[in-house]
Write an enzyme that holds these catalytic residues in place. Structure first.
Site, PDB file in Angstrom:
ATOM      1  N   ASP A 269       3.799 -13.538  12.583  1.00 43.49           N
ATOM      2  CA  ASP A 269       2.454 -13.979  12.213  1.00 43.49           C
ATOM      3  C   ASP A 269       1.510 -12.787  12.154  1.00 43.49           C
ATOM      4  O   ASP A 269       0.995 -12.332  13.187  1.00 43.49           O
ATOM      5  CB  ASP A 269       1.968 -15.011  13.240  1.00 43.49           C
ATOM      6  CG  ASP A 269       0.665 -15.681  12.836  1.00 43.49           C
ATOM      7  OD1 ASP A 269      -0.073 -15.122  11.998  1.00 43.49           O
ATOM      8  OD2 ASP A 269       0.365 -16.764  13.370  1.00 43.49           O
TER       9      ASP A 269
ATOM     10  N   LYS B 139      -7.507   0.228  11.967  1.00 43.81           N
ATOM     11  CA  LYS B 139      -6.989  -0.345  10.713  1.00 43.81           C
ATOM     12  C   LYS B 139      -5.774   0.441  10.251  1.00 43.81           C
ATOM     13  O   LYS B 139      -4.776  -0.118   9.787  1.00 43.81           O
ATOM     14  CB  LYS B 139      -8.079  -0.333   9.645  1.00 43.81           C
ATOM     15  CG  LYS B 139      -7.674  -1.013   8.331  1.00 43.81           C
ATOM     16  CD  LYS B 139      -7.043  -0.062   7.330  1.00 43.81           C
ATOM     17  CE  LYS B 139      -6.693  -0.784   6.047  1.00 43.81           C
ATOM     18  NZ  LYS B 139      -5.959   0.090   5.090  1.00 43.81           N
TER      19      LYS B 139
ATOM     20  N   HIS C 243      -2.531  10.396  -0.267  1.00 40.66           N
ATOM     21  CA  HIS C 243      -2.518   8.990  -0.645  1.00 40.66           C
ATOM     22  C   HIS C 243      -2.519   8.828  -2.160  1.00 40.66           C
ATOM     23  O   HIS C 243      -1.754   8.042  -2.706  1.00 40.66           O
ATOM     24  CB  HIS C 243      -3.728   8.275  -0.035  1.00 40.66           C
ATOM     25  CG  HIS C 243      -3.827   6.828  -0.432  1.00 40.66           C
ATOM     26  ND1 HIS C 243      -3.030   5.854   0.132  1.00 40.66           N
ATOM     27  CD2 HIS C 243      -4.605   6.192  -1.339  1.00 40.66           C
ATOM     28  CE1 HIS C 243      -3.318   4.686  -0.402  1.00 40.66           C
ATOM     29  NE2 HIS C 243      -4.276   4.864  -1.298  1.00 40.66           N
TER      30      HIS C 243
ATOM     31  N   GLU D 132       0.815  -1.210   0.000  1.00 45.30           N
ATOM     32  CA  GLU D 132       0.000   0.000   0.000  1.00 45.30           C
ATOM     33  C   GLU D 132       0.855   1.268   0.000  1.00 45.30           C
ATOM     34  O   GLU D 132       1.671   1.479   0.900  1.00 45.30           O
ATOM     35  CB  GLU D 132      -0.928   0.018   1.217  1.00 45.30           C
ATOM     36  CG  GLU D 132      -1.876   1.197   1.212  1.00 45.30           C
ATOM     37  CD  GLU D 132      -2.944   1.115   2.287  1.00 45.30           C
ATOM     38  OE1 GLU D 132      -3.570   2.135   2.562  1.00 45.30           O
ATOM     39  OE2 GLU D 132      -3.147   0.012   2.848  1.00 45.30           O
TER      40      GLU D 132
END
Length: 419
Positions: free
Chosen positions: A275, A259, A373, A81
């Site tokens: 993990d 998030k 972004h 991203e």
């Protein structure tokens, strides 16, 4: 070494690699591993998972400007991203001159759960288990003498009674200090091995025997003082706090807020071969531990208009075992971090999460998240639109002049360049 490197993002990948190689003392082979010159082979992949048919490369970038517990660090981050690495590096600049990030760690404690069913007298069985605690712990530690030799192992026992639909179940929690390992294999082995003994003590039937990814006794906290990024614009600073307060009180916003935190956290977890799914599950469960889903970060105004921020989340992170050692890129990325213990690595990861969140709130308080972004996503879109490698910089230049980074606009620029 200093992690403050002016205009690091403007340097070529080769120059960036040279800087980190000198700082971390990377060998020529390790540099070739990172650059992709020495590829991760199908044979290596076949040793890690089943039914291998290929590999999926993920870009590995470097976050700069970080000082964690008084130590400058370069932080490798693996993510597809755009804007994630730029955001954390930008945010870290605001904390560097005020001392950087400071962290604390509750310990490397994991827990396994052994579920016992079919009990006529669950409270009586619970009492018997506590009486047999030392016997159970000793038996568990026989399963991993290496861990015990490093000062870890099973250290305690908790018994929970869970009211299910038709019966009251008993769940034994084996509390294990896993030291610098994530610990999944260790605690699962102990849980499975102890099942017959637990059945003998309780007279019940054991069903599940597995670790919990809610690592609430492996909590990391980080704090930082961020210089006021808004100058004299008090309204922007207030908007920053309003954005945070919505996340603190509304689960719809808190989910997206967290998030964003995990954008940074997961990128370091992936880069070091840990993990990612366990970390994601544990963090979100921890955010809901009060019965309401809440933010993992907190913000307040400090002295001189500064913003003070904190983060608290569980991190079951390891430096030994699994892909941390078997994957050559993860192994090299961990060397760059120069973290000597899982505690140190966890502190760095928590600091990245806090920086990521600060950057997101700063953007939301000013121009919004999308402009920056999309600007960083523009190179991606140029490639998607069919631009040749040598055309991409020109596409970005024209898009910047137009102050528009829509995909349709970039397609038009590419079309004009190629006509």
């Amino acid at each position: 070494m200093t992690s403050r490197i002016s205009k690091f993002y403007q340097r070529s990948p080769e120059e960036r690699l040279e800087i980190v190689a000198e700082s971390a003392g990377l060998s020529e082979e390790e540099q070739k591993i990172l650059s992709g010159e020495k590829k991760f082979s199908l044979n290596q992949a076949d040793h890690m998972i089943e039914n291998v048919i290929g590999v999926l490369p993920i870009p590995l970038g470097l976050a700069v400007n970080f000082k964690v517990d008084g130590k400058d660090v370069f932080v490798p981050m693996a993510t597809e991203e755009p804007s994630v690495i730029a955001a954390v590096s930008h945010a870290a600049k605001y904390s560097y001159s005020t001392g950087g990030f400071h962290t604390s760690y509750s310990g490397s404690i994991m827990r396994a759960q052994v579920q016992v069913t079919g009990l006529k007298d669950p409270y009586f069985a619970s009492a018997k288990l506590y009486e047999a605690k030392e016997e159970l712990l000793a038996f568990c530690n026989e399963q991993d003498p290496t861990l015990v030799s490093f000062g870890g192992g099973a250290i305690d026992l908790e018994v929970k009674l869970i009211q299910a639909e038709h019966e009251k179940m008993l769940v034994v929690h084996l509390i294990v200090d896993t030291k610098d390992a994530m610990g999944a294999n260790t605690v699962n082995t102990m849980a499975e091995a102890s099942a017959p003994l637990i059945e003998k003590i309780t007279g019940g039937q054991v069903v599940l025997r597995i670790l919990s990814n809610l690592a609430d006794r492996r909590v990391v906290r980080a704090r930082a003082v961020f210089e006021n990024p808004f100058g004299e614009d008090r309204e922007a600073a207030d908007r920053f706090m309003y954005a945070y307060k919505l996340a603190a009180h509304d689960p719809y916003r808190a989910t997206t807020h967290n998030k964003g935190i995990m954008n940074g956290v997961t990128a370091v977890v992936l880069a070091t071969g840990n993990d990612t799914r366990a970390i994601e599950a544990g963090a979100h469960a921890y955010a809901a531990r009060s019965g309401k889903y809440e933010t993992l970060t907190r913000y307040e105004f400090g002295d001189n208009g500064n913003i003070v921020g904190t983060i608290e989340l569980p991190l079951a992170i390891g430096l030994v075992g699994g892909a941390t050692q078997s994957h050559p890129v993860a192994k090299t990325a961990t060397k760059i971090l120069n973290a000597q213990t899982s505690e140190e690595l966890s502190g760095i990861i928590a600091s990245i999460g806090l920086a990521q969140n600060f950057a997101g709130l700063k953007a939301l308080a000013t121009e919004g998240i999308q402009k920056g972004h999309m600007k960083l996503h523009a190179r991606n879109m140029a490639a998607m639109a069919g631009a040749k490698d040598e055309q991409i910089d020109e596409v970005i230049r024209i898009a910047a002049e137009n102050e528009s980074y829509t995909f349709d606009g970039i397609k038009e620029i590419v079309k004009n360049l190629q006509s």
